[in-house]
Enzyme design. Sequence first.
Site, PDB file in Angstrom:
ATOM      1  N   GLU A  30      53.602  45.465  44.608  1.00 47.72           N
ATOM      2  CA  GLU A  30      53.408  44.152  45.201  1.00 47.72           C
ATOM      3  C   GLU A  30      54.466  43.225  44.600  1.00 47.72           C
ATOM      4  O   GLU A  30      55.026  43.508  43.551  1.00 47.72           O
ATOM      5  CB  GLU A  30      52.004  43.618  44.888  1.00 47.72           C
ATOM      6  CG  GLU A  30      50.921  44.456  45.564  1.00 47.72           C
ATOM      7  CD  GLU A  30      49.542  43.814  45.527  1.00 47.72           C
ATOM      8  OE1 GLU A  30      48.946  43.765  44.437  1.00 47.72           O
ATOM      9  OE2 GLU A  30      49.064  43.367  46.586  1.00 47.72           O
ATOM     10  N   ASN A  83      38.143  40.526  38.937  1.00 49.42           N
ATOM     11  CA  ASN A  83      38.700  39.869  37.738  1.00 49.42           C
ATOM     12  C   ASN A  83      39.640  38.708  38.072  1.00 49.42           C
ATOM     13  O   ASN A  83      39.647  37.705  37.377  1.00 49.42           O
ATOM     14  CB  ASN A  83      39.374  40.891  36.814  1.00 49.42           C
ATOM     15  CG  ASN A  83      40.470  41.673  37.495  1.00 49.42           C
ATOM     16  OD1 ASN A  83      40.554  41.715  38.721  1.00 49.42           O
ATOM     17  ND2 ASN A  83      41.317  42.288  36.700  1.00 49.42           N
ATOM     18  N   GLU A  92      46.903  49.259  43.949  1.00 53.07           N
ATOM     19  CA  GLU A  92      47.119  48.672  42.613  1.00 53.07           C
ATOM     20  C   GLU A  92      45.864  48.972  41.817  1.00 53.07           C
ATOM     21  O   GLU A  92      44.830  48.353  42.041  1.00 53.07           O
ATOM     22  CB  GLU A  92      47.331  47.160  42.722  1.00 53.07           C
ATOM     23  CG  GLU A  92      48.580  46.751  43.476  1.00 53.07           C
ATOM     24  CD  GLU A  92      49.866  47.008  42.703  1.00 53.07           C
ATOM     25  OE1 GLU A  92      49.810  47.515  41.563  1.00 53.07           O
ATOM     26  OE2 GLU A  92      50.931  46.698  43.247  1.00 53.07           O
ATOM     27  N   GLY A 121      40.310  53.689  44.431  1.00 54.83           N
ATOM     28  CA  GLY A 121      41.641  53.848  45.028  1.00 54.83           C
ATOM     29  C   GLY A 121      41.827  55.224  45.652  1.00 54.83           C
ATOM     30  O   GLY A 121      42.409  55.361  46.737  1.00 54.83           O
ATOM     31  N   CYS A 168      43.863  44.043  34.541  1.00 57.13           N
ATOM     32  CA  CYS A 168      44.362  45.413  34.725  1.00 57.13           C
ATOM     33  C   CYS A 168      45.470  45.698  33.721  1.00 57.13           C
ATOM     34  O   CYS A 168      45.556  46.802  33.190  1.00 57.13           O
ATOM     35  CB  CYS A 168      44.852  45.612  36.150  1.00 57.13           C
ATOM     36  SG  CYS A 168      46.057  44.415  36.688  1.00 57.13           S
TER      37      CYS A 168
HETATM   38  P1  NAD Z   1      36.330  48.605  42.239  1.00 54.44           P
HETATM   39  O1  NAD Z   1      37.260  49.719  42.561  1.00 54.44           O
HETATM   40  O2  NAD Z   1      34.931  48.938  41.876  1.00 54.44           O
HETATM   41  O3  NAD Z   1      36.194  47.597  43.480  1.00 54.44           O
HETATM   42  C1  NAD Z   1      37.336  46.961  44.031  1.00 54.44           C
HETATM   43  C2  NAD Z   1      37.014  46.564  45.472  1.00 54.44           C
HETATM   44  O4  NAD Z   1      36.833  47.737  46.256  1.00 54.44           O
HETATM   45  C3  NAD Z   1      35.744  45.741  45.641  1.00 54.44           C
HETATM   46  O5  NAD Z   1      35.984  44.747  46.625  1.00 54.44           O
HETATM   47  C4  NAD Z   1      34.752  46.773  46.154  1.00 54.44           C
HETATM   48  O6  NAD Z   1      33.698  46.221  46.903  1.00 54.44           O
HETATM   49  C5  NAD Z   1      35.636  47.643  47.038  1.00 54.44           C
HETATM   50  N1  NAD Z   1      35.164  49.001  47.279  1.00 54.44           N
HETATM   51  C6  NAD Z   1      34.269  49.729  46.575  1.00 54.44           C
HETATM   52  N2  NAD Z   1      34.125  50.956  47.100  1.00 54.44           N
HETATM   53  C7  NAD Z   1      34.940  51.019  48.176  1.00 54.44           C
HETATM   54  C8  NAD Z   1      35.265  52.034  49.136  1.00 54.44           C
HETATM   55  N3  NAD Z   1      34.700  53.240  49.097  1.00 54.44           N
HETATM   56  N4  NAD Z   1      36.168  51.747  50.080  1.00 54.44           N
HETATM   57  C9  NAD Z   1      36.791  50.545  50.119  1.00 54.44           C
HETATM   58  N5  NAD Z   1      36.517  49.545  49.253  1.00 54.44           N
HETATM   59  C10 NAD Z   1      35.606  49.778  48.294  1.00 54.44           C
HETATM   60  O7  NAD Z   1      37.042  47.763  41.112  1.00 54.44           O
HETATM   61  P2  NAD Z   1      36.473  46.498  40.309  1.00 54.44           P
HETATM   62  O8  NAD Z   1      35.459  46.983  39.330  1.00 54.44           O
HETATM   63  O9  NAD Z   1      36.125  45.414  41.260  1.00 54.44           O
HETATM   64  O10 NAD Z   1      37.785  46.011  39.527  1.00 54.44           O
HETATM   65  C11 NAD Z   1      38.169  46.488  38.302  1.00 54.44           C
HETATM   66  C12 NAD Z   1      39.324  47.469  38.453  1.00 54.44           C
HETATM   67  O11 NAD Z   1      40.406  46.872  39.159  1.00 54.44           O
HETATM   68  C13 NAD Z   1      39.912  47.868  37.102  1.00 54.44           C
HETATM   69  O12 NAD Z   1      40.145  49.248  37.092  1.00 54.44           O
HETATM   70  C14 NAD Z   1      41.243  47.106  37.055  1.00 54.44           C
HETATM   71  O13 NAD Z   1      42.206  47.664  36.211  1.00 54.44           O
HETATM   72  C15 NAD Z   1      41.633  47.141  38.484  1.00 54.44           C
HETATM   73  N6  NAD Z   1      42.632  46.113  38.792  1.00 54.44           N
HETATM   74  C16 NAD Z   1      43.917  46.499  39.080  1.00 54.44           C
HETATM   75  C17 NAD Z   1      44.892  45.539  39.327  1.00 54.44           C
HETATM   76  C18 NAD Z   1      46.302  45.920  39.666  1.00 54.44           C
HETATM   77  O14 NAD Z   1      47.008  45.073  40.185  1.00 54.44           O
HETATM   78  N7  NAD Z   1      46.744  47.130  39.389  1.00 54.44           N
HETATM   79  C19 NAD Z   1      44.548  44.185  39.309  1.00 54.44           C
HETATM   80  C20 NAD Z   1      43.249  43.824  39.007  1.00 54.44           C
HETATM   81  C21 NAD Z   1      42.293  44.806  38.757  1.00 54.44           C
END
Ligand code: NAD
Length: 424
Positions: free
Chosen positions: A404, A100, A196, A179, A230
Amino acid sequence: MESAANAQLTWRLDAEARAKAMLGAADAVDAAASELGPALTAEQGKPVAQAVAEAHGVARWLRYFALLELPREVIQDDERVFAEVVRRPLGVVAGITPWNFPLSMAGWKIAPALRAGNTVVIKPSPFTPLATLRLGMVLRDVLPPGVVNIVSGSDELGSWMTAHPLVRKISFTGSVATGKKVAAAAAPDLKRVTLELGGNDPAVVLDDADVAQVADKIFWGAFANSGQVCIAIKRVYVPERLHDDLVDALADRARSVIVGDGMAEGTQLGPINNKPQFERVGELVADALHHGATAVAGGKSLDRPGYFFAPTVLTGLSDGTRIVDEEQFGPALPVIKYQDLDDALKRANESHFGLGASVWSADPERAAGVAERLESGTAWINTHSALAAHQPFGGAKWSGIGVENGPWGLLGYTEIQVVYRSKS
Ligand code: NAD
């Protein structure tokens, strides 16, 4: 990883040189923002002015952290002992980012990690690798080799990174589900983690709020970046008396906002980024309608090519519906009536999420009292989603571990060392 580990041996030695290099990097990113922005829009969808602003944000973060000093604290200085607490870098940092805000999230990790004397390997989401790779090309020209590395690939690459023996810290931004996997992967060799994660931010409107004043801000707090934030407002709790007025005001905006190609002049909201997310938003809205909700605006995808979903305002539903309880991460907002503020706060807090929250009122003092009762990493008053490099950002409960930004974020890329001199 080896490249990062080798570079760290030198990079860690000279804090002044690091600050200087980071200021140079910030200038280079600013100069490249007009190229980084369109690359980001092409893969992410957001309006290009916002994408260019996101690139400038990376420069701002580099500058802020370049000028931030790591603290040293003397904890004992007497006839026997001189003892100081200093901060050491951790080593190689693996940074994993979502789709995002790929540039912002990379910048939030790169800037403090480098300042503290670490080197980084960043992996963007497979949905949005390009702008981050382009950022790597910009930084490659101004930083020593190996200090910042960008690798792109699938989710599996993320798990290889979190398992890699050279990594000493993982800074992960993404969903709660991933996470938790990252935390588990970090455990066997005790890597440090900052997580995060997702949010389901409530906006709690108090009975003295002026709907005409707050509606616009609530709308953009929920719908900016087509809800793919997020810390977007993901549910609104509003007193019964103000409900209809607020719903009308939000629905007016939802119907008139310009949804389209992020490169086109005048576009205010782009598409949903990817097919699985587009389908998920459709599914959550359909589920709400099936459970008796009314779509006062929107309610379905737009009839045109691309993952465009009509900005949607839903009423007539409550907790226990998926779109209220889960993170929709798209342009659809449930507005929920309440009669009793204590009950509304209880419902707002009854969630595993705890990222952000906001309180809306004509009386900011009263709102501040309410804000402190919300179980969230940030509680805004009469605004939502306001962030800054100096402001710590993190989530309560399942929304994260650690923070962060600000000096607190910087410390997350260090560990304490006590340097203890005996004087006897
Ligand atoms: P996601 O968890 O699907 O993927 C995030 C990243 O993790 C990607 O680069 C993905 O390739 C990688 N990934 C996937 N599986 C993994 C694993 N097993 N080990 C290590 N890395 C792995 O999330 P998304 O769909 O890309 O993003 C949307 C989510 O992110 C939403 O829940 C949003 O709220 C959250 N988000 C949080 C913040 C924050 O600062 N708290 C900021 C932006 C987005």
